[in-house]
Design a protein around this motif. Structure first.
Motif: not given
Length: 355
Positions: A310-333
Protein backbone atom coordinates in the motif's frame (compact mmCIF):
# COMPACT_ATOMS: atom_id res chain seq x y z
CA UNK A 1 25.86 -28.91 -0.09
CA UNK A 2 23.71 -28.51 3.02
CA UNK A 3 20.71 -30.74 2.43
CA UNK A 4 18.43 -28.74 4.72
CA UNK A 5 17.08 -26.13 2.31
CA UNK A 6 14.79 -24.73 4.99
CA UNK A 7 14.26 -25.15 8.73
CA UNK A 8 11.16 -23.98 10.58
CA UNK A 9 10.40 -24.13 14.28
CA UNK A 10 6.75 -23.18 14.44
CA UNK A 11 6.64 -23.07 18.23
CA UNK A 12 9.63 -20.78 18.68
CA UNK A 13 9.10 -18.72 15.51
CA UNK A 14 12.41 -19.64 13.87
CA UNK A 15 13.04 -19.68 10.12
CA UNK A 16 16.35 -20.55 8.48
CA UNK A 17 17.51 -21.02 4.91
CA UNK A 18 20.41 -23.50 4.76
CA UNK A 19 20.89 -23.03 8.54
CA UNK A 20 21.19 -19.23 8.26
CA UNK A 21 18.58 -17.34 10.32
CA UNK A 22 16.13 -15.16 8.42
CA UNK A 23 17.11 -12.11 10.50
CA UNK A 24 20.66 -12.44 9.15
CA UNK A 25 19.53 -13.15 5.60
CA UNK A 26 17.53 -9.93 5.24
CA UNK A 27 20.75 -7.98 5.67
CA UNK A 28 22.18 -9.59 2.53
CA UNK A 29 21.47 -8.88 -1.16
CA UNK A 30 18.79 -11.06 -2.73
CA UNK A 31 21.40 -12.44 -5.14
CA UNK A 32 23.40 -13.82 -2.21
CA UNK A 33 20.32 -15.47 -0.72
CA UNK A 34 19.39 -16.91 -4.12
CA UNK A 35 22.92 -18.32 -4.45
CA UNK A 36 22.69 -19.78 -0.93
CA UNK A 37 19.43 -21.57 -1.67
CA UNK A 38 20.52 -23.00 -5.01
CA UNK A 39 24.19 -23.71 -4.32
CA UNK A 40 23.84 -24.64 -0.65
CA UNK A 41 26.31 -22.13 0.78
CA UNK A 42 26.78 -18.40 0.96
CA UNK A 43 28.94 -17.01 -1.86
CA UNK A 44 32.29 -15.37 -1.40
CA UNK A 45 32.79 -11.87 -2.76
CA UNK A 46 34.03 -13.06 -6.15
CA UNK A 47 31.40 -15.79 -6.42
CA UNK A 48 28.64 -13.29 -5.67
CA UNK A 49 29.99 -10.83 -8.23
CA UNK A 50 30.06 -13.51 -10.93
CA UNK A 51 26.60 -14.85 -10.04
CA UNK A 52 25.08 -11.34 -9.99
CA UNK A 53 26.69 -10.53 -13.33
CA UNK A 54 25.12 -13.62 -14.87
CA UNK A 55 21.71 -12.76 -13.44
CA UNK A 56 21.87 -9.13 -14.57
CA UNK A 57 22.91 -10.14 -18.08
CA UNK A 58 19.83 -12.36 -18.49
CA UNK A 59 17.17 -9.84 -17.42
CA UNK A 60 16.06 -8.82 -20.92
CA UNK A 61 13.11 -10.36 -22.79
CA UNK A 62 12.81 -10.60 -26.58
CA UNK A 63 10.25 -9.15 -28.97
CA UNK A 64 8.29 -12.40 -29.22
CA UNK A 65 7.80 -12.44 -25.45
CA UNK A 66 6.58 -8.83 -25.53
CA UNK A 67 4.12 -9.80 -28.28
CA UNK A 68 2.67 -12.50 -26.02
CA UNK A 69 2.42 -10.06 -23.11
CA UNK A 70 0.49 -7.62 -25.30
CA UNK A 71 -1.89 -10.41 -26.34
CA UNK A 72 -2.74 -11.23 -22.71
CA UNK A 73 -5.97 -10.01 -21.16
CA UNK A 74 -4.74 -6.82 -19.52
CA UNK A 75 -7.61 -6.65 -17.03
CA UNK A 76 -6.74 -9.71 -14.96
CA UNK A 77 -4.34 -10.55 -12.14
CA UNK A 78 -0.71 -10.50 -13.28
CA UNK A 79 -0.35 -14.18 -12.33
CA UNK A 80 -2.54 -15.11 -15.28
CA UNK A 81 -0.03 -13.53 -17.65
CA UNK A 82 3.06 -14.67 -15.76
CA UNK A 83 2.25 -18.39 -15.91
CA UNK A 84 1.53 -18.10 -19.66
CA UNK A 85 4.70 -16.17 -20.44
CA UNK A 86 6.99 -18.39 -18.36
CA UNK A 87 5.66 -21.38 -20.27
CA UNK A 88 6.22 -19.54 -23.56
CA UNK A 89 9.82 -18.45 -22.92
CA UNK A 90 10.94 -22.04 -22.48
CA UNK A 91 10.77 -22.40 -26.26
CA UNK A 92 13.61 -19.89 -26.66
CA UNK A 93 15.93 -21.42 -24.10
CA UNK A 94 18.81 -23.22 -25.85
CA UNK A 95 19.20 -25.42 -22.77
CA UNK A 96 15.56 -26.51 -22.62
CA UNK A 97 16.37 -30.18 -23.15
CA UNK A 98 19.72 -30.11 -21.38
CA UNK A 99 19.06 -31.73 -18.01
CA UNK A 100 22.69 -31.67 -16.90
CA UNK A 101 23.57 -29.78 -13.74
CA UNK A 102 25.17 -27.01 -15.80
CA UNK A 103 22.22 -26.81 -18.20
CA UNK A 104 19.72 -26.60 -15.35
CA UNK A 105 21.80 -23.89 -13.70
CA UNK A 106 21.74 -21.79 -16.86
CA UNK A 107 17.96 -22.18 -17.04
CA UNK A 108 17.64 -21.27 -13.37
CA UNK A 109 19.57 -18.04 -13.85
CA UNK A 110 17.42 -17.05 -16.83
CA UNK A 111 14.21 -17.72 -14.92
CA UNK A 112 15.25 -15.78 -11.82
CA UNK A 113 16.44 -12.89 -13.99
CA UNK A 114 13.49 -12.68 -16.39
CA UNK A 115 10.47 -13.14 -14.12
CA UNK A 116 10.73 -9.59 -12.63
CA UNK A 117 11.02 -8.17 -16.17
CA UNK A 118 7.90 -10.06 -17.28
CA UNK A 119 5.86 -8.85 -14.31
CA UNK A 120 6.93 -5.22 -14.75
CA UNK A 121 6.39 -5.31 -18.53
CA UNK A 122 2.90 -6.75 -18.09
CA UNK A 123 1.97 -4.09 -15.54
CA UNK A 124 3.16 -1.21 -17.69
CA UNK A 125 1.54 -2.62 -20.82
CA UNK A 126 -1.75 -3.09 -18.97
CA UNK A 127 -1.59 0.57 -17.93
CA UNK A 128 -0.86 1.89 -21.41
CA UNK A 129 2.83 2.55 -20.79
CA UNK A 130 5.94 1.42 -22.60
CA UNK A 131 7.96 -1.28 -20.81
CA UNK A 132 11.18 -0.08 -19.20
CA UNK A 133 14.31 -2.11 -20.06
CA UNK A 134 16.18 -3.55 -17.06
CA UNK A 135 19.16 -1.69 -15.61
CA UNK A 136 22.08 -4.09 -15.02
CA UNK A 137 23.62 -1.70 -12.51
CA UNK A 138 20.72 -2.05 -10.04
CA UNK A 139 20.02 -4.71 -7.42
CA UNK A 140 17.21 -7.23 -7.88
CA UNK A 141 14.73 -5.16 -5.84
CA UNK A 142 15.75 -1.75 -7.13
CA UNK A 143 15.72 -2.93 -10.74
CA UNK A 144 12.20 -4.33 -10.40
CA UNK A 145 10.86 -1.05 -9.00
CA UNK A 146 12.69 0.86 -11.74
CA UNK A 147 11.11 -1.29 -14.46
CA UNK A 148 7.73 -1.03 -12.75
CA UNK A 149 7.60 2.74 -12.19
CA UNK A 150 10.00 4.12 -14.79
CA UNK A 151 12.26 5.94 -12.35
CA UNK A 152 14.93 4.76 -9.95
CA UNK A 153 13.46 4.12 -6.48
CA UNK A 154 14.61 5.89 -3.35
CA UNK A 155 17.02 3.86 -1.21
CA UNK A 156 14.43 2.89 1.39
CA UNK A 157 11.93 1.50 -1.13
CA UNK A 158 14.73 -0.37 -2.89
CA UNK A 159 15.82 -1.86 0.44
CA UNK A 160 12.27 -2.87 1.34
CA UNK A 161 11.71 -4.53 -2.04
CA UNK A 162 14.98 -6.45 -1.73
CA UNK A 163 14.01 -7.68 1.74
CA UNK A 164 10.53 -8.57 0.49
CA UNK A 165 12.05 -10.90 -2.12
CA UNK A 166 14.30 -12.48 0.52
CA UNK A 167 11.44 -13.04 2.98
CA UNK A 168 9.40 -14.64 0.19
CA UNK A 169 12.21 -16.79 -1.21
CA UNK A 170 11.69 -20.07 0.63
CA UNK A 171 9.41 -21.72 3.16
CA UNK A 172 9.91 -25.45 3.30
CA UNK A 173 7.35 -27.77 1.66
CA UNK A 174 4.49 -25.31 1.15
CA UNK A 175 1.84 -26.02 -1.48
CA UNK A 176 3.59 -24.38 -4.45
CA UNK A 177 6.98 -25.87 -3.58
CA UNK A 178 5.44 -29.31 -3.27
CA UNK A 179 3.75 -28.80 -6.63
CA UNK A 180 7.08 -27.86 -8.23
CA UNK A 181 8.80 -30.86 -6.66
CA UNK A 182 6.13 -33.25 -7.92
CA UNK A 183 6.68 -31.97 -11.46
CA UNK A 184 10.47 -32.15 -11.09
CA UNK A 185 10.18 -35.69 -9.73
CA UNK A 186 8.94 -36.83 -13.14
CA UNK A 187 12.19 -35.38 -14.59
CA UNK A 188 10.19 -32.79 -16.47
CA UNK A 189 12.07 -29.59 -17.33
CA UNK A 190 12.64 -26.68 -14.94
CA UNK A 191 10.21 -24.37 -16.75
CA UNK A 192 7.38 -26.89 -16.30
CA UNK A 193 8.20 -27.23 -12.60
CA UNK A 194 8.16 -23.44 -12.12
CA UNK A 195 4.85 -23.14 -13.98
CA UNK A 196 3.42 -25.74 -11.58
CA UNK A 197 4.58 -23.57 -8.69
CA UNK A 198 3.03 -20.46 -10.24
CA UNK A 199 -0.32 -22.17 -10.74
CA UNK A 200 -0.38 -23.30 -7.12
CA UNK A 201 0.85 -20.00 -5.67
CA UNK A 202 -2.01 -18.20 -7.40
CA UNK A 203 -4.65 -19.57 -5.01
CA UNK A 204 -6.08 -17.19 -2.38
CA UNK A 205 -5.20 -19.64 0.42
CA UNK A 206 -1.54 -19.48 -0.61
CA UNK A 207 0.19 -16.59 -2.40
CA UNK A 208 -3.10 -14.92 -3.27
CA UNK A 209 -3.65 -14.02 0.38
CA UNK A 210 -1.42 -10.95 0.02
CA UNK A 211 -3.75 -9.23 -2.42
CA UNK A 212 -6.71 -10.17 -0.20
CA UNK A 213 -5.03 -8.35 2.71
CA UNK A 214 -4.73 -5.24 0.55
CA UNK A 215 -8.40 -5.44 -0.41
CA UNK A 216 -9.32 -5.88 3.25
CA UNK A 217 -7.36 -2.76 4.23
CA UNK A 218 -9.20 -0.79 1.55
CA UNK A 219 -12.55 -2.09 2.79
CA UNK A 220 -11.81 -1.17 6.41
CA UNK A 221 -10.44 2.22 5.27
CA UNK A 222 -9.32 3.59 8.67
CA UNK A 223 -8.26 2.50 12.19
CA UNK A 224 -11.64 3.48 13.63
CA UNK A 225 -13.40 0.76 11.61
CA UNK A 226 -10.90 -2.02 12.30
CA UNK A 227 -12.15 -3.44 15.61
CA UNK A 228 -15.76 -3.63 14.44
CA UNK A 229 -14.65 -5.38 11.26
CA UNK A 230 -12.68 -7.98 13.23
CA UNK A 231 -15.50 -8.65 15.69
CA UNK A 232 -18.00 -9.14 12.87
CA UNK A 233 -15.67 -11.54 11.07
CA UNK A 234 -15.13 -13.59 14.23
CA UNK A 235 -18.86 -13.69 15.00
CA UNK A 236 -19.56 -15.00 11.49
CA UNK A 237 -16.63 -17.47 11.75
CA UNK A 238 -15.07 -15.95 8.65
CA UNK A 239 -11.35 -15.94 7.91
CA UNK A 240 -9.42 -12.73 8.55
CA UNK A 241 -6.86 -12.54 5.76
CA UNK A 242 -3.21 -12.38 6.82
CA UNK A 243 -3.69 -14.22 10.10
CA UNK A 244 -2.86 -17.76 11.17
CA UNK A 245 -0.48 -20.33 9.73
CA UNK A 246 -0.42 -24.11 9.41
CA UNK A 247 3.13 -24.23 10.81
CA UNK A 248 3.60 -21.25 13.14
CA UNK A 249 1.90 -21.32 16.53
CA UNK A 250 3.51 -18.02 17.43
CA UNK A 251 4.37 -14.84 15.52
CA UNK A 252 5.64 -15.61 12.01
CA UNK A 253 9.27 -14.33 12.03
CA UNK A 254 8.75 -12.94 8.52
CA UNK A 255 5.70 -11.07 9.80
CA UNK A 256 7.81 -9.46 12.52
CA UNK A 257 10.29 -8.14 9.95
CA UNK A 258 7.54 -6.98 7.60
CA UNK A 259 5.88 -5.11 10.47
CA UNK A 260 9.14 -3.29 11.21
CA UNK A 261 9.59 -2.43 7.53
CA UNK A 262 6.02 -1.17 7.17
CA UNK A 263 6.44 1.15 10.15
CA UNK A 264 9.73 2.38 8.72
CA UNK A 265 8.04 3.19 5.41
CA UNK A 266 5.09 4.87 7.13
CA UNK A 267 7.37 7.11 9.19
CA UNK A 268 9.54 7.99 6.20
CA UNK A 269 6.47 8.99 4.19
CA UNK A 270 4.93 10.87 7.11
CA UNK A 271 1.74 8.84 6.73
CA UNK A 272 0.85 6.39 9.49
CA UNK A 273 -2.67 5.69 8.16
CA UNK A 274 -2.24 2.17 6.75
CA UNK A 275 0.18 1.09 9.45
CA UNK A 276 -2.16 2.20 12.24
CA UNK A 277 -5.12 0.54 10.51
CA UNK A 278 -3.18 -2.73 10.29
CA UNK A 279 -1.94 -2.51 13.87
CA UNK A 280 -5.48 -1.94 15.12
CA UNK A 281 -6.63 -5.02 13.20
CA UNK A 282 -3.77 -7.02 14.72
CA UNK A 283 -4.53 -5.84 18.25
CA UNK A 284 -8.20 -6.76 17.89
CA UNK A 285 -7.42 -10.23 16.52
CA UNK A 286 -4.86 -10.95 19.24
CA UNK A 287 -7.23 -9.73 21.94
CA UNK A 288 -10.20 -11.77 20.74
CA UNK A 289 -8.54 -14.95 19.51
CA UNK A 290 -5.22 -15.25 21.33
CA UNK A 291 -5.87 -13.69 24.72
CA UNK A 292 -9.57 -14.53 25.17
CA UNK A 293 -9.79 -17.86 23.34
CA UNK A 294 -6.26 -19.19 23.47
CA UNK A 295 -5.95 -19.68 19.72
CA UNK A 296 -2.42 -19.11 18.32
CA UNK A 297 -3.54 -16.89 15.45
CA UNK A 298 -1.00 -14.17 14.75
CA UNK A 299 -0.10 -12.12 11.64
CA UNK A 300 1.58 -14.22 8.96
CA UNK A 301 3.88 -13.22 6.10
CA UNK A 302 1.02 -11.75 4.06
CA UNK A 303 -0.39 -9.25 6.56
CA UNK A 304 2.21 -6.51 6.89
CA UNK A 305 3.60 -7.21 3.42
CA UNK A 306 0.20 -6.03 2.19
CA UNK A 307 0.72 -2.82 4.19
CA UNK A 308 4.11 -2.33 2.55
CA UNK A 309 2.58 -2.65 -0.90
CA UNK A 310 0.00 0.00 0.00
CA UNK A 311 2.76 2.43 0.90
CA UNK A 312 4.72 1.60 -2.25
CA UNK A 313 1.65 2.09 -4.49
CA UNK A 314 1.75 -1.51 -5.70
CA UNK A 315 -1.75 -2.63 -6.77
CA UNK A 316 -3.33 -5.84 -5.44
CA UNK A 317 -3.25 -7.34 -8.95
CA UNK A 318 0.56 -7.52 -8.73
CA UNK A 319 0.91 -8.83 -5.18
CA UNK A 320 1.04 -12.56 -5.91
CA UNK A 321 3.34 -12.20 -8.92
CA UNK A 322 5.78 -10.20 -6.77
CA UNK A 323 5.65 -13.02 -4.23
CA UNK A 324 6.62 -15.34 -7.12
CA UNK A 325 9.64 -13.18 -8.00
CA UNK A 326 11.09 -13.89 -4.58
CA UNK A 327 9.92 -17.51 -4.27
CA UNK A 328 11.36 -18.74 -7.59
CA UNK A 329 14.83 -19.29 -6.07
CA UNK A 330 13.32 -21.55 -3.43
CA UNK A 331 11.36 -23.54 -6.00
CA UNK A 332 14.51 -24.05 -8.05
CA UNK A 333 16.51 -25.18 -5.01
CA UNK A 334 13.88 -27.84 -4.30
CA UNK A 335 13.72 -28.90 -7.95
CA UNK A 336 17.48 -29.36 -8.04
CA UNK A 337 17.30 -31.51 -4.94
CA UNK A 338 14.48 -33.53 -6.46
CA UNK A 339 16.38 -34.05 -9.72
CA UNK A 340 19.22 -35.59 -7.71
CA UNK A 341 16.84 -38.15 -6.19
CA UNK A 342 15.60 -39.39 -9.59
CA UNK A 343 12.52 -40.72 -7.85
CA UNK A 344 8.91 -39.89 -8.66
CA UNK A 345 6.66 -38.50 -5.91
CA UNK A 346 3.55 -40.66 -5.75
CA UNK A 347 1.40 -40.16 -2.61
CA UNK A 348 -1.38 -42.61 -1.76
CA UNK A 349 -5.01 -41.53 -1.92
CA UNK A 350 -5.67 -42.17 1.78
CA UNK A 351 -3.30 -39.30 2.62
CA UNK A 352 -5.92 -36.84 1.33
CA UNK A 353 -7.93 -37.50 4.48
CA UNK A 354 -5.24 -35.63 6.40
CA UNK A 355 -5.63 -32.45 4.32
Amino acid sequence: MNKNICFIDGLEGILKYREVDINELVELPYDAVSYLLIRGELPGEQELAEYSARLHAERGINREVMDVIRMCNLNVDAMEALRTVVSFISQFDPDLNDSSQEGNMRKAIRLIAMVPTIVAAYYRTANGKEPVPPDPSLSHGANFLYMLKGSKPDPLEAEVMEKDFILSAEHELNASTFSSRVTASTLSDLYSAVVSGLCTLKGPLHGGARSEVMNMLEAIACPENAEKFVLEKIEKREKIMGFGHRVYKTYDPRGTIFKQLSRKLAEAKGDMHWYETAETIENAVVCELVEKRGKPIYPNVDFYSGVIYKYMDIPPQLATSIFAIGRISGWIAHCFEQYEKKKIIRPRAFMLDEC
